[in-house]
Structures are given as C-alpha cells and as structure tokens.
Design an enzyme around this catalytic site. Sequence first.
Site, PDB file in Angstrom:
ATOM      1  N   GLU A   1     -54.148  12.687  52.182  1.00 11.24           N
ATOM      2  CA  GLU A   1     -54.712  11.369  51.830  1.00 11.24           C
ATOM      3  C   GLU A   1     -54.735  10.502  53.072  1.00 11.24           C
ATOM      4  O   GLU A   1     -53.883  10.646  53.954  1.00 11.24           O
ATOM      5  CB  GLU A   1     -53.818  10.687  50.781  1.00 11.24           C
ATOM      6  CG  GLU A   1     -53.749  11.401  49.459  1.00 11.24           C
ATOM      7  CD  GLU A   1     -52.850  10.667  48.460  1.00 11.24           C
ATOM      8  OE1 GLU A   1     -52.166   9.697  48.846  1.00 11.24           O
ATOM      9  OE2 GLU A   1     -52.851  11.071  47.297  1.00 11.24           O
TER      10      GLU A   1
ATOM     11  N   LYS B   1     -53.699   7.647  55.296  1.00 15.05           N
ATOM     12  CA  LYS B   1     -52.514   6.775  55.345  1.00 15.05           C
ATOM     13  C   LYS B   1     -52.983   5.414  55.844  1.00 15.05           C
ATOM     14  O   LYS B   1     -53.316   5.250  57.014  1.00 15.05           O
ATOM     15  CB  LYS B   1     -51.442   7.347  56.272  1.00 15.05           C
ATOM     16  CG  LYS B   1     -50.163   6.500  56.267  1.00 15.05           C
ATOM     17  CD  LYS B   1     -49.105   7.109  57.177  1.00 15.05           C
ATOM     18  CE  LYS B   1     -47.716   6.533  56.946  1.00 15.05           C
ATOM     19  NZ  LYS B   1     -47.604   5.096  57.010  1.00 15.05           N
TER      20      LYS B   1
ATOM     21  N   ARG C   1     -47.152  -1.648  50.981  1.00  8.49           N
ATOM     22  CA  ARG C   1     -47.014  -0.841  49.776  1.00  8.49           C
ATOM     23  C   ARG C   1     -46.693  -1.753  48.599  1.00  8.49           C
ATOM     24  O   ARG C   1     -45.802  -2.597  48.687  1.00  8.49           O
ATOM     25  CB  ARG C   1     -45.879   0.155  49.965  1.00  8.49           C
ATOM     26  CG  ARG C   1     -45.711   1.107  48.802  1.00  8.49           C
ATOM     27  CD  ARG C   1     -44.667   2.150  49.141  1.00  8.49           C
ATOM     28  NE  ARG C   1     -44.598   3.191  48.155  1.00  8.49           N
ATOM     29  CZ  ARG C   1     -44.088   4.405  48.404  1.00  8.49           C
ATOM     30  NH1 ARG C   1     -43.643   4.704  49.602  1.00  8.49           N
ATOM     31  NH2 ARG C   1     -44.032   5.308  47.465  1.00  8.49           N
TER      32      ARG C   1
ATOM     33  N   ARG D   1     -42.197  -2.835  48.860  1.00  7.95           N
ATOM     34  CA  ARG D   1     -41.474  -1.612  49.181  1.00  7.95           C
ATOM     35  C   ARG D   1     -39.968  -1.832  49.041  1.00  7.95           C
ATOM     36  O   ARG D   1     -39.231  -0.912  48.732  1.00  7.95           O
ATOM     37  CB  ARG D   1     -41.826  -1.228  50.618  1.00  7.95           C
ATOM     38  CG  ARG D   1     -41.320   0.106  51.055  1.00  7.95           C
ATOM     39  CD  ARG D   1     -41.710   0.308  52.497  1.00  7.95           C
ATOM     40  NE  ARG D   1     -41.252   1.586  52.992  1.00  7.95           N
ATOM     41  CZ  ARG D   1     -39.987   1.907  53.144  1.00  7.95           C
ATOM     42  NH1 ARG D   1     -39.027   1.056  52.806  1.00  7.95           N
ATOM     43  NH2 ARG D   1     -39.659   3.088  53.625  1.00  7.95           N
TER      44      ARG D   1
ATOM     45  N   GLU E   1     -51.521   0.917  48.351  1.00 11.24           N
ATOM     46  CA  GLU E   1     -51.378   0.230  49.624  1.00 11.24           C
ATOM     47  C   GLU E   1     -52.378  -0.929  49.570  1.00 11.24           C
ATOM     48  O   GLU E   1     -53.576  -0.720  49.338  1.00 11.24           O
ATOM     49  CB  GLU E   1     -51.698   1.204  50.772  1.00 11.24           C
ATOM     50  CG  GLU E   1     -51.336   0.710  52.136  1.00 11.24           C
ATOM     51  CD  GLU E   1     -49.838   0.833  52.505  1.00 11.24           C
ATOM     52  OE1 GLU E   1     -49.018   1.249  51.660  1.00 11.24           O
ATOM     53  OE2 GLU E   1     -49.492   0.479  53.634  1.00 11.24           O
TER      54      GLU E   1
ATOM     55  N   PHE F   1     -52.595   5.174  45.150  1.00  7.99           N
ATOM     56  CA  PHE F   1     -52.290   6.555  45.535  1.00  7.99           C
ATOM     57  C   PHE F   1     -51.362   7.271  44.555  1.00  7.99           C
ATOM     58  O   PHE F   1     -51.099   8.451  44.712  1.00  7.99           O
ATOM     59  CB  PHE F   1     -51.772   6.659  46.972  1.00  7.99           C
ATOM     60  CG  PHE F   1     -50.519   5.894  47.282  1.00  7.99           C
ATOM     61  CD1 PHE F   1     -49.290   6.383  46.899  1.00  7.99           C
ATOM     62  CD2 PHE F   1     -50.578   4.694  47.985  1.00  7.99           C
ATOM     63  CE1 PHE F   1     -48.130   5.688  47.191  1.00  7.99           C
ATOM     64  CE2 PHE F   1     -49.419   3.992  48.289  1.00  7.99           C
ATOM     65  CZ  PHE F   1     -48.190   4.494  47.886  1.00  7.99           C
TER      66      PHE F   1
ATOM     67  N   ARG G   1     -36.405  10.402  50.549  1.00  3.95           N
ATOM     68  CA  ARG G   1     -37.311  10.758  51.635  1.00  3.95           C
ATOM     69  C   ARG G   1     -37.187  12.260  51.788  1.00  3.95           C
ATOM     70  O   ARG G   1     -36.142  12.762  52.165  1.00  3.95           O
ATOM     71  CB  ARG G   1     -36.879  10.058  52.930  1.00  3.95           C
ATOM     72  CG  ARG G   1     -37.913  10.162  54.037  1.00  3.95           C
ATOM     73  CD  ARG G   1     -37.425   9.546  55.328  1.00  3.95           C
ATOM     74  NE  ARG G   1     -37.275   8.099  55.296  1.00  3.95           N
ATOM     75  CZ  ARG G   1     -38.277   7.229  55.457  1.00  3.95           C
ATOM     76  NH1 ARG G   1     -39.515   7.656  55.617  1.00  3.95           N
ATOM     77  NH2 ARG G   1     -38.037   5.943  55.433  1.00  3.95           N
TER      78      ARG G   1
ATOM     79  N   LYS H   1     -45.793  12.457  56.711  1.00  5.97           N
ATOM     80  CA  LYS H   1     -46.749  11.525  57.328  1.00  5.97           C
ATOM     81  C   LYS H   1     -47.093  12.008  58.719  1.00  5.97           C
ATOM     82  O   LYS H   1     -46.232  12.402  59.496  1.00  5.97           O
ATOM     83  CB  LYS H   1     -46.208  10.104  57.337  1.00  5.97           C
ATOM     84  CG  LYS H   1     -44.863   9.919  57.958  1.00  5.97           C
ATOM     85  CD  LYS H   1     -44.418   8.464  57.878  1.00  5.97           C
ATOM     86  CE  LYS H   1     -42.981   8.349  58.341  1.00  5.97           C
ATOM     87  NZ  LYS H   1     -42.418   7.017  58.301  1.00  5.97           N
TER      88      LYS H   1
HETATM   89  P1  ATP Z   1     -44.185   3.751  58.071  1.00  7.68           P
HETATM   90  O1  ATP Z   1     -43.171   3.113  58.952  1.00  7.68           O
HETATM   91  O2  ATP Z   1     -44.793   4.972  58.623  1.00  7.68           O
HETATM   92  O3  ATP Z   1     -45.162   2.817  57.452  1.00  7.68           O
HETATM   93  P2  ATP Z   1     -42.341   3.710  55.965  1.00  7.68           P
HETATM   94  O4  ATP Z   1     -40.992   4.026  56.496  1.00  7.68           O
HETATM   95  O5  ATP Z   1     -42.691   2.340  55.613  1.00  7.68           O
HETATM   96  O6  ATP Z   1     -43.393   4.352  56.919  1.00  7.68           O
HETATM   97  P3  ATP Z   1     -42.833   6.140  54.763  1.00  7.68           P
HETATM   98  O7  ATP Z   1     -42.481   6.692  53.460  1.00  7.68           O
HETATM   99  O8  ATP Z   1     -42.171   6.755  55.906  1.00  7.68           O
HETATM  100  O9  ATP Z   1     -42.549   4.605  54.694  1.00  7.68           O
HETATM  101  O10 ATP Z   1     -44.417   6.199  54.947  1.00  7.68           O
HETATM  102  C1  ATP Z   1     -45.149   6.035  53.821  1.00  7.68           C
HETATM  103  C2  ATP Z   1     -45.718   4.665  53.745  1.00  7.68           C
HETATM  104  O11 ATP Z   1     -47.088   4.717  54.078  1.00  7.68           O
HETATM  105  C3  ATP Z   1     -45.669   4.191  52.340  1.00  7.68           C
HETATM  106  O12 ATP Z   1     -44.494   3.445  52.125  1.00  7.68           O
HETATM  107  C4  ATP Z   1     -46.910   3.375  52.161  1.00  7.68           C
HETATM  108  O13 ATP Z   1     -46.641   2.020  52.441  1.00  7.68           O
HETATM  109  C5  ATP Z   1     -47.839   3.866  53.229  1.00  7.68           C
HETATM  110  N1  ATP Z   1     -49.024   4.594  52.741  1.00  7.68           N
HETATM  111  C6  ATP Z   1     -50.272   4.419  53.182  1.00  7.68           C
HETATM  112  N2  ATP Z   1     -51.117   5.258  52.600  1.00  7.68           N
HETATM  113  C7  ATP Z   1     -50.410   6.012  51.747  1.00  7.68           C
HETATM  114  C8  ATP Z   1     -50.723   7.075  50.867  1.00  7.68           C
HETATM  115  N3  ATP Z   1     -51.966   7.549  50.759  1.00  7.68           N
HETATM  116  N4  ATP Z   1     -49.713   7.614  50.163  1.00  7.68           N
HETATM  117  C9  ATP Z   1     -48.459   7.161  50.265  1.00  7.68           C
HETATM  118  N5  ATP Z   1     -48.104   6.170  51.089  1.00  7.68           N
HETATM  119  C10 ATP Z   1     -49.059   5.590  51.829  1.00  7.68           C
END
Ligand code: ATP
Length: 583
Positions: free
Chosen positions: A250, A252, A257, A272, A302, A342, A416, A422
């Site tokens: 998907e 990103k 979030r 989040r 998102e 998502f 996690r 990612k």
């Molecule tokens: P990052 O610092 O990379 O944004 P994070 O630590 O906030 O990551 P992660 O779980 O590591 O959180 O990365 C997933 C984040 O990416 C999700 O919390 C969400 O906010 C975002 N995101 C964007 N697109 C998507 C998607 N298609 N599916 C899930 N999460 C997505």
Amino acid sequence: MKFAVLAGAFGRMESTSKRTELTAFLVDLLRETPPESVATITYLIQGKLRPDFEGVELGVAEKLAARAIAKSAGVPASAVADRFKSGGDLGDAAAGVLDSRAQTTFAAEEITVDRVYETLLRIARASGARSQEMKARYISSLLNDATPDEARYIVKLLLGTMRLGVAENTMLDALAISFAGGKEARPELERAYNVSSDLGRVASAAAAGGAEAARGFEIRMYSPVRPMLAERVRDPSGAEPRLGAEFAAEFKLDGERVQIHAGGERVAIFSRRLEDVASYYPDIIEMVPPRIGGREAILEAEAVAVNEETGAFLPFQELMHRRRKHGVAGAVTKYPVSVNLFDVLYVDGRSLLCEPYSARREILEGMVDADQRVRCVQAARTGGAGLDDLMEDAFNAGAEGLMLKKLDSTYQAGSRGSNWLKLKREYRDDLADSLDLVVVGAFFGRGRRTGMYGTLLLATNDAPTGTLTSVCKVGTGFTDADLDSLYQMLSPDARARRDRRVVSGMEADVWFDPSLVIEVAASEVTLSPTHKAGMDAVRKGYGFALRFPKFTGRIRDDKSPEQASTNEELEALYAGQNKAARA
Ligand code: ATP
C-alpha cells in the site's frame, strides 16, 4: 480504603528503581485494595484520573496549588515558594510546610482514596469563570485533612508530576500476579488492554473475574484500539522472507494516523497516541459517515493534506496547520484533508481483529463509496520483484514509501511486528535513517545560542524495562526559530535532577520530564560506552549511539515517549548496516 495506605505504597515505589521490587510493591498494594477501587488505584498509579483517550486533565497550575498549600498550612506563600525553590518539587514542599502545622493544629478526619479521587475529578471538570476559585477550594478541603505525606502525593497528582516509573508492562505483570494466577496470564491481560486502551477497566475486570474476565474483552465503539505498527525494512529484499511470495503493498502516506469511530450516535477520532483529536477534524466527522452508508465502524486512515483542485497530496507540514487550539474553522477550509482508509477493525457489531488482512481489505473496499476526499489507500498485490516499480509510483503520487502487509495476518493491536513492514525512501536515496527520540536533557548554548538549549540529549525507549536510554546528543539541523520554539516548549519541563526513567552516562545541564519526541536522521549506528541504549546487546559495556545525528525539523507531537524508537529497532539497524557493509 484509606488514602494513607496508598500514600505509603507510593513512597515505597518511589524509593526503588528495581523492576522486580516495584512489581512486588504493586502486587502488595493491589491485593490490599477492595475490588471496587482497583480501577481508581490503577489510574492514580499512572498519575491519571481516566484513560488518556477521555482527555480528562487536571490542569492545575503551580501557583494555584502553592496558594492553597500556604492557606492550609497557615504559612505565608513565600514559605512554600522557598521550599519549592530549594527542593524542586511542590509535593515535597507541601509535606514540609504541613509537617510544621501537624504538631499544633492537626486533628482532622481521615481521608479515603475515593474522596481524593472524586475531588480530583471535580477539579479536572471545573470550568467557567469561577473555576480557579472552585479548584482552590477543593484543593484546600483535601489538604486541610491530609497528613504531610498524603499532601505530598495529592499535590503531585494535581500537578501531574507523579513519577513512580511504573511502565504499562510492569502494571500488567502486577495485575496478572495479583488477580489472574501469575505472570503467565499477562498476555491475556495485555490483549484486553490492547483492544480497550484502558488499563483501569482491565484491572477492574481482572480483580473481579481473573484471566477469564480479561478474555471476554471485546473491541467496542468509542474505546480506541491500540494501533498495529510496522517494522522497518531497509530494502525490498527484506520483504519476501517475512511476508511470503505474495503480499500487499500500500502507499505509505505522510500525514497523521487517525482511528475513526463512526456510529449513529457520534463520530470519535483518535490520534496515534489515542488522544481524542476530533476537534481538529470537524470535516472528517462530517465527510466519513455518508461515505460508509451510515454504518457503525472503526476505521483506520491516514489524514493527509490535499490540494482540493487536483487531489494531490501535500507535505506533512501542511497538516500541522490543523493542530491549533483556535481558528480550526479557518484551517479546515484553508488546509483541506483527505481521509485515506487502510483498515477496518469493526463493523456493525462485529469485530474484525481476527480476520486476515485480505478479508479486512475486501470488507473495507466493499463498504466505502469513495470520492476525492474519502477513499481507500492505493494497494496492490505483489511479490518482491514488483516493488521497485510500485515504489516509483508511490513517490510520484507524493507518498513517502510503501507499507507491505502479510495477506493472512490478523490485526495485532498494540504490537510492532513483521506482518507489516515499512519501506521508505531512505533506502533509495541512500539517505540517513530517521528515528523518533525522546528529549531527556539539554546543554546550554554558547555564542548565538546563549540563553537557549544548544544541544539536546536524546533517548530511545527501552520497552522491556520501561526506561529511556540515552543514544546521542544532537546540535545540528536546528534553525534559530527551531531553537527558540524548542526552548519555549521544553523549559517548563526543566528539572535539576534526572527523571527516574532516564538512563544515561552523561551529565546534562538540565533534565526534562520526558514528553517531547523529535525526529532525527543519522548516518550510522555505532557502539559507545557512554550511551546506554541497548547496553551489552552487541558488546559488553557498550550501548548504541548515533553517528552525525541531525534534527530533521520534525517534532513528533503524535508520539509519546513510549512510542519512540526502541532499542530493538536500533539493534536491527545496526545489524542491517553491518550486513550491507559486508555485501
Ligand atoms: P513513521 O515514523 O515511519 O511514520 P511510526 O513509528 O509513526 O512510523 P509505524 O508503524 O512505524 O509508525 O509506520 C506506520 C505509520 O505509517 C502508521 O502509523 C501510519 O501513520 C502511517 N501510514 C501511512 N500509510 C499507511 C498505510 N497504508 N498503512 C498503514 N499505515 C500507514
């Protein structure tokens, strides 16, 4: 239950930094607590009144509390101020001044946990023109009857400076031991917590019905689910071994979030960090229900700023205009957002947490009548070989990379894991890795930076122990405006002593109550004897440190210290870069 019992337990907890001892103190306390007070005690131990998502905040200013303390102790305000200045903690100052009162006039009625809790709730809910006066009166009423030791903790609770260092994991262990037959039952309690985000509710259920009651916890509307998180992979070759030959990719997107609880009754939106952010997004509240046919559903999306004419995604910074207390209405029209769905976790009374990703996605696509502003995130089925092309598409569309998802994976709330990966731009451009780190201390600046913090001391979250372990100092990447606003944000949290959760071999000029998380890019993870992140994981006596760390300009308001990068992530980065160097 007498509040004195709780105050005594708080004192013992404060006196130790050993997790096993802390757990034992908690177990003693929980076993002594009547079942109907277990939820209350659980919140108070965490320095809260209600779960975070309810947004109940005490918001008592130091000045107001100090005035009430002086009044109850019958001393001039300056006497409280002097003690506060020398000791650095208003709770201790209250205990000090009330101690002198105790010998002469003390003849009050004993206070109970319920009375303290109810009064604190009233203080939190007081609003309107006379609220300050009301709050002062409530505080005095408690302090008039409190012993010095009780007053110490009442004041800490009021100001939000309770620091017992009890991580969620420790609390779950203690609950499992106290009420569910032993530590082995912890995963069941943890699952209940992950679907409810309410430790008080879990505690109260466990106290009444043990592990069985925890097993009965189901997802429910308006109670946010702790989010499933992704592991990072450095390049596409990391995908297939974890996800299989075919998986979902998907886009990103780079926004915020949001977990949307859309029902007949109302729409709630959680960040989040599971805070209620509905007030920032009145447009989401309006746009989503008609697009899902008025169903009752819990959706994850998102929220991304968009160009309304072209539908193109705009950078994350544009979205931040929404995060203001006033003038949201103006920001809503000036900075429109799109809702990019998502996941779906619940629909019309049915939990979907145990459904595989592929089924959830199908349900999601089937229920959304998409338009320019509310739509499903672009997704494709692929194998490792297709990733380069998809990555290109993602960048062209303004996404920051891809989220790779295992087709048969259930929704793993609160964890996690490698079922979601990612893949970001970093691997392509050979850019530095970015990490989200907690600001735990600072060093004063020189030259142009005099009077500000010139360098910050940053820490990772050591999830298993609930500590924050230092990993680097950062002094580059800051504009003058950044330094100025960081000073404004951090200085109210400055302390002379290190917070109990912080582990570091460095002596900072000032320490902070850990709350701010910032994004930092670094060229390499190295080993260091000074920093404590991942101590001994690779080499005895060495922790991880970051080489050439640089502030990226991004403050992660959406993350709490518990959601900062972990030592496990650092270890994976370290292992990955060494593998790359050998290749
Ligand atoms: P990052 O610092 O990379 O944004 P994070 O630590 O906030 O990551 P992660 O779980 O590591 O959180 O990365 C997933 C984040 O990416 C999700 O919390 C969400 O906010 C975002 N995101 C964007 N697109 C998507 C998607 N298609 N599916 C899930 N999460 C997505």
